[in-house]
Design an enzyme around this catalytic site. Sequence first.
Site, short mmCIF file in Angstrom:
data_model
loop_
_atom_site.label_atom_id
_atom_site.label_comp_id
_atom_site.label_asym_id
_atom_site.label_seq_id
_atom_site.Cartn_x
_atom_site.Cartn_y
_atom_site.Cartn_z
N ASP A 238 -13.50 -1.52 -25.83
CA ASP A 238 -13.57 -2.96 -26.08
C ASP A 238 -12.15 -3.53 -26.05
O ASP A 238 -11.29 -3.02 -25.32
CB ASP A 238 -14.32 -3.24 -27.40
CG ASP A 238 -14.99 -4.61 -27.41
OD1 ASP A 238 -14.32 -5.61 -27.72
OD2 ASP A 238 -16.19 -4.69 -27.10
N ASP A 239 -11.90 -4.58 -26.80
CA ASP A 239 -10.63 -5.31 -26.73
C ASP A 239 -9.45 -4.41 -27.18
O ASP A 239 -9.64 -3.37 -27.80
CB ASP A 239 -10.73 -6.54 -27.65
CG ASP A 239 -9.76 -7.64 -27.25
OD1 ASP A 239 -8.90 -7.42 -26.39
OD2 ASP A 239 -9.88 -8.74 -27.82
N LYS B 7 -17.66 -5.35 -19.78
CA LYS B 7 -18.03 -6.42 -20.72
C LYS B 7 -17.02 -7.52 -20.52
O LYS B 7 -15.83 -7.32 -20.75
CB LYS B 7 -17.99 -5.88 -22.16
CG LYS B 7 -18.10 -6.97 -23.25
CD LYS B 7 -18.15 -6.32 -24.64
CE LYS B 7 -18.03 -7.32 -25.78
NZ LYS B 7 -18.09 -6.66 -27.11
N ASP C 197 -15.81 -10.91 -21.82
CA ASP C 197 -15.86 -11.83 -22.96
C ASP C 197 -15.46 -13.24 -22.50
O ASP C 197 -15.07 -13.44 -21.34
CB ASP C 197 -14.92 -11.30 -24.05
CG ASP C 197 -15.41 -11.63 -25.44
OD1 ASP C 197 -16.24 -12.55 -25.58
OD2 ASP C 197 -14.97 -10.96 -26.40
N SER D 261 -20.58 -12.30 -21.85
CA SER D 261 -20.67 -12.99 -23.14
C SER D 261 -20.87 -14.49 -22.96
O SER D 261 -20.91 -15.24 -23.93
CB SER D 261 -19.40 -12.73 -23.96
OG SER D 261 -19.23 -11.34 -24.15
N ARG E 199 -24.56 -11.13 -24.11
CA ARG E 199 -24.52 -11.46 -25.54
C ARG E 199 -24.96 -12.92 -25.69
O ARG E 199 -24.38 -13.81 -25.09
CB ARG E 199 -23.10 -11.28 -26.07
CG ARG E 199 -22.71 -9.80 -26.28
CD ARG E 199 -23.28 -9.28 -27.60
NE ARG E 199 -22.96 -10.22 -28.66
CZ ARG E 199 -21.76 -10.32 -29.23
NH1 ARG E 199 -20.80 -9.51 -28.90
NH2 ARG E 199 -21.54 -11.23 -30.17
N ASP F 223 -21.25 -12.22 -33.24
CA ASP F 223 -20.88 -10.80 -33.39
C ASP F 223 -21.59 -10.17 -34.58
O ASP F 223 -21.64 -10.76 -35.67
CB ASP F 223 -19.38 -10.67 -33.65
CG ASP F 223 -18.54 -11.03 -32.44
OD1 ASP F 223 -19.10 -11.44 -31.41
OD2 ASP F 223 -17.30 -10.88 -32.56
C1 GLA Z 1 -15.53 -11.17 -29.37
C2 GLA Z 1 -16.74 -10.35 -28.96
C3 GLA Z 1 -16.78 -9.03 -29.71
C4 GLA Z 1 -15.49 -8.26 -29.44
C5 GLA Z 1 -14.27 -9.11 -29.79
C6 GLA Z 1 -12.98 -8.47 -29.33
O1 GLA Z 1 -15.59 -11.58 -30.70
O2 GLA Z 1 -17.94 -11.07 -29.19
O3 GLA Z 1 -17.90 -8.28 -29.35
O4 GLA Z 1 -15.46 -7.90 -28.08
O5 GLA Z 1 -14.35 -10.40 -29.18
O6 GLA Z 1 -11.87 -9.22 -29.65
#
Ligand code: GLA
Length: 411
Positions: free
Chosen positions: A61-62, A138, A140, A172, A197, A201
């Site tokens: 992820d991030d 993914k 975002d 997202s 999404r 979250d």
């Molecule tokens: C957003 C996404 C999360 C995650 C964070 C990372 O909030 O919805 O799922 O990926 O960013 O910073």
Amino acid sequence: LRNGLALTPPMGWLAWERFRCNVDCRADPRNCISETLFFEMADRLAEDGWRELGYEYINIDDCWSAKQRDGAGRLVPDPERFPRGIKALADYVHARGLKLGIYGDLGTLTCGGYPGTTLDRVEQDAQTFAEWGVDMLKLDGCYSSGEEQAQGYPEMARALNATGRPIVYSCSWPAYQGGLPPKVNYTILANVCNLWRNYDDIQDSWDSVLSILDWFSTNQDVLQPAAGPGHWNDPDMLIIGNFGLSYEQSRSQMALWTVMAAPLLMSTDLRTISPSAKEILQNRLMIQINQDPLGIQGRRIVKEKSHIEVFLRPLSQAASALVFFSRRTDMPFLYTTSLAKLHFPQDAVYEVQDVYNGKIMSGLKTGDNFSVVINPSGVVMWYLYPTALPAQPWHVVGQQAPGKGFRPVLL
Ligand code: GLA
């Protein structure tokens, strides 16, 4: 998205909920976002029975990248935390029969403040991910406008396709547009993304699970018909194995996500997971239901004054799954109903298997009353298959129209 991918909801592991943006590898080497974390989780997925059950994606992820692009404008991983690079990680993952996912953000910055993918970078970043051997993206949506998203999300779909590498595309986009029409067009979305999404979250708490469940159930007339093979709603990660859910609540998240045809992306520490959490996540019949090839998302069909709710998901071969969910906070509740009350076809006879305890009950007729005992914030989940069909089965095929007429499908 018709790229031949995600014909059933993707399954695997995603770093975010459990490991967040912990980049302090000096103070916390075991839990920081580094290649070590992903190497170790890949080992667990491959060696502890997960992969064989279908948990195949291991997703970054991030906070994986350096704060600056390189001289050629390419995204690069943080050199201290990912010294061997993403390609080496992808090779490691592939050698274990797994697939690698990565995270990007359509916008100037990721939500965590790392370099984002602005519109002029879409093709370059798609190319970079494909060269590294990435299998899922993914994307975002922090730090971009609605207009940029409406342009950029479809552009990334085209750019990924143009790389020639099969890459599952998780968007997202709708979550940044409130998740509902008219701002979100689910017909367009289903053509652009493999999963998306829709909503907030998930956090490590039962409140968070309930708020997501409530939003998805309240809006099921819009959301449920949008899902199908290759295009899924994503209520966010499974938090089973972490700190916020009791045993009953963990079983509830698993059952409810399964009837929602949700991606099963665990975000927990597979190195230290408890046997009971593992057992919930590795329930074979549960996974078979989640991965049903028809790919019809279930719906909440009953909301009782007693705070019992019933969810139904139609499955292939005239089977179906029922989840009896208690929102009570007093004690185990004896709930009595019949399949007739749950709109099953008249004159059918079913064999029923309890998904959690494996017990089988034969000869349940549509008209028979039956009772289940549901623990507070827990579920009873049934898998039902007809052993005798009604003389005149009605045929309802494909996604159900919104409204009251949601019934099990007989094909
Ligand atoms: C957003 C996404 C999360 C995650 C964070 C990372 O909030 O919805 O799922 O990926 O960013 O910073």
